[in-house]
Design an enzyme around this catalytic site. Structure first.
Site, short mmCIF file in Angstrom:
data_model
loop_
_atom_site.label_atom_id
_atom_site.label_comp_id
_atom_site.label_asym_id
_atom_site.label_seq_id
_atom_site.Cartn_x
_atom_site.Cartn_y
_atom_site.Cartn_z
N SER A 1 0.96 -1.21 0.02
CA SER A 1 0.01 0.08 0.13
C SER A 1 0.95 1.32 -0.07
O SER A 1 1.85 1.16 -0.82
CB SER A 1 -0.99 -0.02 1.15
OG SER A 1 -1.82 1.30 1.26
N THR A 2 0.72 2.19 0.99
CA THR A 2 1.54 3.44 1.12
C THR A 2 3.14 3.06 0.95
O THR A 2 3.40 2.18 1.75
CB THR A 2 1.15 4.21 2.47
OG1 THR A 2 -0.20 4.49 2.21
CG2 THR A 2 1.87 5.66 1.94
N HIS B 1 -2.24 -1.30 -3.37
CA HIS B 1 -3.45 -0.27 -3.24
C HIS B 1 -2.92 0.97 -3.58
O HIS B 1 -2.19 1.63 -3.40
CB HIS B 1 -3.76 -0.32 -1.62
CG HIS B 1 -4.00 -1.25 -1.04
ND1 HIS B 1 -4.23 -1.57 0.44
CD2 HIS B 1 -4.61 -2.59 -1.56
CE1 HIS B 1 -4.53 -2.85 0.64
NE2 HIS B 1 -4.89 -3.35 -0.53
N MET C 1 -0.26 0.93 5.09
CA MET C 1 -1.11 1.24 6.21
C MET C 1 -2.17 -0.07 6.58
O MET C 1 -2.31 -0.70 5.49
CB MET C 1 -1.94 2.75 5.90
CG MET C 1 -1.20 3.86 5.94
SD MET C 1 -2.27 5.36 5.57
CE MET C 1 -2.70 5.20 3.98
N ASP D 1 -3.96 -5.13 5.82
CA ASP D 1 -4.50 -6.00 4.79
C ASP D 1 -3.24 -6.96 4.48
O ASP D 1 -2.29 -6.71 4.35
CB ASP D 1 -4.94 -5.27 3.51
CG ASP D 1 -5.12 -6.31 2.51
OD1 ASP D 1 -5.96 -7.08 2.54
OD2 ASP D 1 -4.72 -5.84 1.25
#
Length: 370
Positions: free
Chosen positions: A186-187, A213, A302, A305
């Site tokens: 993600s991030t 993501h 973040m 997941d």
């Protein structure tokens, strides 16, 4: 209080961003800039914790401003870019190479659910990356070590030593050679993926499946950007397509990515803890279809997941790992995977390409970069 500088050449959109960020607890907009030159000046004067940056601006564009900011006053930068494809998105992904942390879409159509989702993504990103130390964050690389399963006593730490340039172990883990490597991020993930994929050889005998993501609609440009950085082929995943060695199959927005036998399976099943595509769905699919012949890694991001699905893959006998705290932009997803006992190994970012080569039974050679 998180101090944020907003940079965009459109005064109306700066006002929108100010309103979005002002509604986030603990966030204060301390300044606005209408072009890159003003942005660099205000970063030096105000020393904000985080900057939101457009890329197409007059006088000095976002890329040049970002490069200057990273030189004179390294500060976490979140790119907030136009949503439509084309040059704006290309510039946004080039910004990641210059040090930007995240790329997000500009919220449109106030009052709609879509606007609220995009606005919340900006608030979360600003809060997640504010205050990151961008210089000297990494520890020296160390060999991967097994993490205990949940409930096991902790293992004694071994003395740290530099990781070898050539993988130390070429035998397959647990006696089974992985047939696919699944990755969730993600991030901070796009930049991490770029670092991991760039040194891998064109003839890597493993297909890679990636859930990243990212703002909906940005996936095609992410695939194109990564494809320019690595000898591997990077493409959006296609339902029913065979798993191709030396190919990175990137999840498209709005559909889960998984496998069925030796083919890709896209699905419209419900979101998993708010995510579709979901890392947990991907890892669970690999665990169910391939068991010990599957491998999974969780990178910077973040939330949590991927942890649940990675645990299923580890229980099935597959290889599992997570990116280290020191090399993660945001340590949420890797930490969740490690604390749950889902990741058996913790890896520095610069160790991961060598570990992938090891999993594939390949030695690291300078010619592999050609």
């Amino acid at each position: 209080m998180i101090r944020c500088l907003v940079v965009d050449d459109a005064r109306a959109f700066r006002a929108v961003l100010r309103e979005i960020l002002s509604s986030a607890p603990g966030v204060e907009v301390v300044g606005e800039a209408g072009d890159g030159r003003e942005a660099v000046s205000l970063v030096r004067a105000l020393r904000p914790d985080v900057v939101t940056m457009d890329v197409r601006m007059p006088r000095l564009d976002g890329l040049a401003a970002l490069e200057e900011i990273m030189r004179v006053a390294p500060t976490p930068v979140v790119v907030v870019s136009a949503e439509a494809g084309g040059e704006a998105q290309q510039l946004s992904f080039r910004a990641l190479q210059l040090g930007a942390i995240e790329v997000l879409a500009k919220p449109r159509d106030p009052g709609t659910p879509r606007f609220e989702r995009q606005a919340e993504a900006i608030r979360q990103a600003v809060r997640a990356v504010a205050g990151l130390l961008l210089v000297g964050r990494r520890r020296p690389a160390r060999p991967a070590r097994p993490a205990p399963l949940a409930g096991e006593p902790p293992r004694r730490e071994e003395p740290r030593r530099p990781a070898p340039l050539v993988p130390a172990r070429l035998e397959p883990p647990g006696g089974a050679r992985p047939e696919v490597l699944a990755i969730a991020a993600s991030t901070g993930g796009p930049a991490a993926l770029a670092s991991i994929l760039a040194p891998l050889p064109r003839d890597l005998p493993l297909p890679l499946l990636v859930v990243q993501h990212i703002a909906p609609g940005f996936e095609p440009e992410l695939a194109r950007w990564l494809d320019t950085l690595t000898p591997l082929t990077v493409r959006l995943a296609v339902d029913g397509a065979p798993l191709a060695a030396g190919t990175v199959h990137l999840a498209a927005g709005g559909r889960h990515l998984g496998v069925r036998g030796r083919t890709i399976r896209l699905s419209d099943e419900p979101a998993v803890h708010g995510f579709r595509p979901s890392g947990t769905h991907l890892f669970s699919s690999v665990a169910r279809e391939l068991g010990a012949r599957g491998a999974g890694m969780v990178l910077s991001g973040m939330g949590s997941d991927g942890a649940e699905g990675l645990a299923a893959l580890r229980r099935a006998g597959g290889y599992t790992a997570a990116q280290s705290a020191a090399s993660s932009v945001v340590y949420g997803m890797p930490r969740a995977a490690l604390e749950r006992g889902a990741a058996a190994h913790e890896l520095e970012l610069d160790e991961i390409p060598g570990e992938i080569l090891r999993l594939a039974g390949r030695e690291a050679r300078a010619t592999d970069r050609a």
